[in-house]
Design an enzyme around this catalytic site. Structure first.
Site, PDB file in Angstrom:
ATOM      1  N   ASP A 115      -8.507  -7.920  -8.268  1.00 31.97           N
ATOM      2  CA  ASP A 115      -8.936  -8.750  -7.143  1.00 31.97           C
ATOM      3  C   ASP A 115      -9.491  -7.856  -6.034  1.00 31.97           C
ATOM      4  O   ASP A 115      -9.284  -6.644  -6.036  1.00 31.97           O
ATOM      5  CB  ASP A 115      -7.791  -9.620  -6.607  1.00 31.97           C
ATOM      6  CG  ASP A 115      -6.510  -8.828  -6.411  1.00 31.97           C
ATOM      7  OD1 ASP A 115      -6.587  -7.704  -5.874  1.00 31.97           O
ATOM      8  OD2 ASP A 115      -5.437  -9.335  -6.784  1.00 31.97           O
ATOM      9  N   ASP A 133       1.492   0.364   2.420  1.00 31.27           N
ATOM     10  CA  ASP A 133       2.641   0.995   1.768  1.00 31.27           C
ATOM     11  C   ASP A 133       2.360   2.420   1.287  1.00 31.27           C
ATOM     12  O   ASP A 133       2.945   3.380   1.787  1.00 31.27           O
ATOM     13  CB  ASP A 133       3.194   0.106   0.640  1.00 31.27           C
ATOM     14  CG  ASP A 133       2.135  -0.464  -0.287  1.00 31.27           C
ATOM     15  OD1 ASP A 133       0.957  -0.054  -0.181  1.00 31.27           O
ATOM     16  OD2 ASP A 133       2.485  -1.305  -1.141  1.00 31.27           O
ATOM     17  N   ASP A 156      -9.686  -7.351  -1.998  1.00 33.02           N
ATOM     18  CA  ASP A 156      -9.158  -7.738  -0.688  1.00 33.02           C
ATOM     19  C   ASP A 156     -10.034  -7.149   0.403  1.00 33.02           C
ATOM     20  O   ASP A 156     -10.520  -6.022   0.295  1.00 33.02           O
ATOM     21  CB  ASP A 156      -7.727  -7.224  -0.526  1.00 33.02           C
ATOM     22  CG  ASP A 156      -6.791  -7.856  -1.540  1.00 33.02           C
ATOM     23  OD1 ASP A 156      -7.045  -9.007  -1.937  1.00 33.02           O
ATOM     24  OD2 ASP A 156      -5.818  -7.200  -1.950  1.00 33.02           O
TER      25      ASP A 156
HETATM   26  P1  ATP Z   1      -2.882  -4.723  -7.455  1.00 30.63           P
HETATM   27  O1  ATP Z   1      -3.662  -3.821  -8.294  1.00 30.63           O
HETATM   28  O2  ATP Z   1      -1.681  -5.216  -8.109  1.00 30.63           O
HETATM   29  O3  ATP Z   1      -3.664  -5.808  -6.798  1.00 30.63           O
HETATM   30  P2  ATP Z   1      -2.624  -3.819  -4.769  1.00 30.63           P
HETATM   31  O4  ATP Z   1      -2.221  -2.506  -4.191  1.00 30.63           O
HETATM   32  O5  ATP Z   1      -4.008  -4.283  -4.489  1.00 30.63           O
HETATM   33  O6  ATP Z   1      -2.324  -3.763  -6.301  1.00 30.63           O
HETATM   34  P3  ATP Z   1      -1.867  -6.219  -3.442  1.00 30.63           P
HETATM   35  O7  ATP Z   1      -0.590  -6.964  -3.505  1.00 30.63           O
HETATM   36  O8  ATP Z   1      -3.100  -6.863  -3.890  1.00 30.63           O
HETATM   37  O9  ATP Z   1      -1.604  -4.890  -4.264  1.00 30.63           O
HETATM   38  O10 ATP Z   1      -1.999  -5.707  -1.948  1.00 30.63           O
HETATM   39  C1  ATP Z   1      -3.222  -5.234  -1.384  1.00 30.63           C
HETATM   40  C2  ATP Z   1      -2.953  -4.129  -0.374  1.00 30.63           C
HETATM   41  O11 ATP Z   1      -2.142  -4.631   0.688  1.00 30.63           O
HETATM   42  C3  ATP Z   1      -2.178  -2.948  -0.916  1.00 30.63           C
HETATM   43  O12 ATP Z   1      -3.018  -2.024  -1.545  1.00 30.63           O
HETATM   44  C4  ATP Z   1      -1.553  -2.388   0.339  1.00 30.63           C
HETATM   45  O13 ATP Z   1      -2.459  -1.644   1.103  1.00 30.63           O
HETATM   46  C5  ATP Z   1      -1.215  -3.638   1.109  1.00 30.63           C
HETATM   47  N1  ATP Z   1       0.136  -4.126   0.810  1.00 30.63           N
HETATM   48  C6  ATP Z   1       0.481  -5.050  -0.121  1.00 30.63           C
HETATM   49  N2  ATP Z   1       1.785  -5.280  -0.128  1.00 30.63           N
HETATM   50  C7  ATP Z   1       2.315  -4.488   0.815  1.00 30.63           C
HETATM   51  C8  ATP Z   1       3.623  -4.272   1.318  1.00 30.63           C
HETATM   52  N3  ATP Z   1       4.662  -4.918   0.799  1.00 30.63           N
HETATM   53  N4  ATP Z   1       3.778  -3.373   2.312  1.00 30.63           N
HETATM   54  C9  ATP Z   1       2.729  -2.722   2.835  1.00 30.63           C
HETATM   55  N5  ATP Z   1       1.486  -2.880   2.421  1.00 30.63           N
HETATM   56  C10 ATP Z   1       1.253  -3.752   1.428  1.00 30.63           C
HETATM   57 MG    MG Z   2      -4.868  -6.205  -4.968  1.00 27.78          MG
END
Ligand code: ATP
Ligand code: MG
Length: 455
Positions: A65, A146, A67
């Site tokens: 996805d 994070d 963001d």
């Molecule tokens: P994925 O590949 O699973 O999508 P992702 O890192 O993009 O991994 P997401 O849940 O889509 O995970 O979150 C997008 C972004 O938002 C993360 O990369 C991070 O920067 C931030 N983020 C998400 N969850 C948290 C959290 N619990 N605490 C701090 N930052 C977060």
């Molecule tokens: Mg993501």
């Protein structure tokens, strides 16, 4: 706020990586995300691709996805896009929908320590962030993320990547480091421990020693996390193609017991067959995901909890409960406990209970019962489950083979070969009951009454 007391405040230092020095290409960004980025930019707002998408693109992977982070507030985003919904309370953001794809647009977050800005608020209770809606600058936004590898921003204004906290270095070293003091960051949000495990499994990265050190002490905080959130997280762990690896790491890191206590308990008893069943179930799921086939959470959750359900059902049977009652009670107890941690939706737990309850029925090789079982809507899943259980004993393996064979036979041939009420040549070739304990006693008890078995 207790900002003075904190020694972990990270000072972001900007390093701009120009377009010609990084691998993020617009070719690999979804059309929908690009449209959102451009429109925000044209309207005069800052607009970045952020998080996992930038990380994955830099690694040459396909993000699942995209963001977006922007200086526009949710309301301003809503004004720019007709197909936009505002969602979330704890973390308010905008969903912009383009041709079936949802782009998550989050306003850059501040810490709120210098007085309330914008319309939102940020609330921390016992070190835990319970609300996070204060708007801020990119420098503030970056330190709230994070992991360092998750804090890279692709700027649509000049196609550069902005690295404030050393994310590029970590990508090169293939390591997950938290931004700031790990214990503080886990206390703010314990789910970050699970994210560490999941991302390490997904990316094949190691978890930095400092980021892994607090797991033992702070793991118990996961029991206070919202069960619905843990369910979402478990889907991301087990149904995104790297389930087996996630599971192993979860166990190694000592976090499995907080998410799946029954599974951790059963494995701790040293049941090698159960371990192999679980690992096979996870590996099959990963293989299906890799082939683009559908996967059902119910099946895998049934696998994860099987050991405890089976042992409890056996215990009830030994106390004299009838077959149905023993399995229903065992399932209810295990599902009940599990849902306090990970809120598995009802539609899945119902399917799990059926898969379990059908297991002892595979041993009832009588004409009517065989056909009734084959016609059961959950037969396919229950049969696949039986095959997975082959590791439990040679008898179960043979039973699985018998049912595989039976399904190949034309109906009349199978019917003729099956005894009307038990016994008979084909039935005798079937292994003795192995699901109910102790098997022989159970058979004796069941037969005369004829009331147990299929409903
Ligand atoms: P994925 O590949 O699973 O999508 P992702 O890192 O993009 O991994 P997401 O849940 O889509 O995970 O979150 C997008 C972004 O938002 C993360 O990369 C991070 O920067 C931030 N983020 C998400 N969850 C948290 C959290 N619990 N605490 C701090 N930052 C977060
Ligand atoms: Mg993501």
């Amino acid at each position: 706020m207790n900002s003075e007391a904190r020694t972990d405040v990270v000072e972001p230092v900007l390093r701009i990586v120009p377009r010609e020095q990084h691998a993020v290409s617009r070719k690999n960004i979804s059309k929908a995300a690009l449209r959102v980025l451009y429109r925000l930019h044209e309207a005069g707002y800052e607009a970045f691709l952020v998080g996992g998408a930038v990380r994955d693109l830099l690694l040459g992977e396909h993000p699942k996805d995209f963001d977006v982070a922007t200086s526009a507030t949710p309301d301003e985003v809503k004004k720019l896009f007709r197909n936009c919904r505002l969602i979330g309370r704890r973390f308010r953001l905008a969903h912009v929908v383009f041709g079936g794809e949802i782009v998550e647009v989050a306003t850059l977050r501040g810490t709120g320590e210098e007085g309330e800005e914008g319309e939102g608020d940020r609330r921390i209770v016992d070190g835990r962030i319970v609300r996070d809606n204060v708007w801020g600058t990119i420098e503030e936004d970056v330190v709230r993320r994070d992991f360092r590898v998750n804090a890279l921003y692709y700027d649509i204004a000049d196609f550069s990547v902005r690295d404030y906290v050393g994310g590029m270095q970590d990508l090169e070293e293939r390591v997950l480091r938290l931004i700031g003091d790990p214990a503080t960051r886990y206390r703010e949000d314990p789910v970050r421990m699970l994210r560490a495990v999941r991302l390490a499994a997904k990316l094949g990265f190691r978890i930095d020693a400092a980021a892994a050190a607090p797991f033992e002490e702070l793991g118990p905080l996961l029991t206070e996390a919202a069960p619905a959130r843990l369910f979402d997280e478990s889907l991301k762990m087990f149904f995104a193609g790297h389930g087996l690896k996630s599971f192993r790491m979860l166990e190694q890191c000592g976090l499995l017991k907080f998410m799946f206590p029954a599974t951790a308990r059963a494995l701790k008893r040293g049941d090698a067959a159960l371990r192999s069943l679980i690992e096979q179930g996870l590996a099959n799921t990963d293989a299906r995901v890799a082939e683009g086939k559908s996967v059902t959470p119910a099946f895998l959750f049934a696998v994860l909890l099987w050991g405890e359900v089976r042992d409890l059902a056996h215990a009830w049977l030994a106390k004299g409960a009838d077959l149905n009652e023993a399995w229903l009670r065992a399932a209810a107890r295990v599902v009940g406990e599990q849902c306090e941690r990970v809120a598995i939706p009802r539609r899945f737990t119902l399917a799990m209970e059926e898969i379990w309850a059908l297991q002892p029925r595979f041993e009832q090789i009588q004409r009517k019962r065989v056909f009734r079982l084959m016609a059961h809507p959950r037969f396919r899943a229950a049969f696949d489950f039986l095959l997975l259980r082959a590791a439990e004993s040679p008898a179960i393996r043979e039973l699985g083979e018998w049912w595989a064979h039976a399904q190949q036979l034309p109906q009349e041939v199978l019917a003729a070969a099956l005894p009307a009420g038990g016994g008979g040549a084909l039935a005798e070739s079937v292994p003795a009951a192995t699901v109910g304990a102790p098997p022989r006693k159970r058979r004796r008890r069941r037969r005369p009454s004829g009331k147990s078995g299929s409903a």
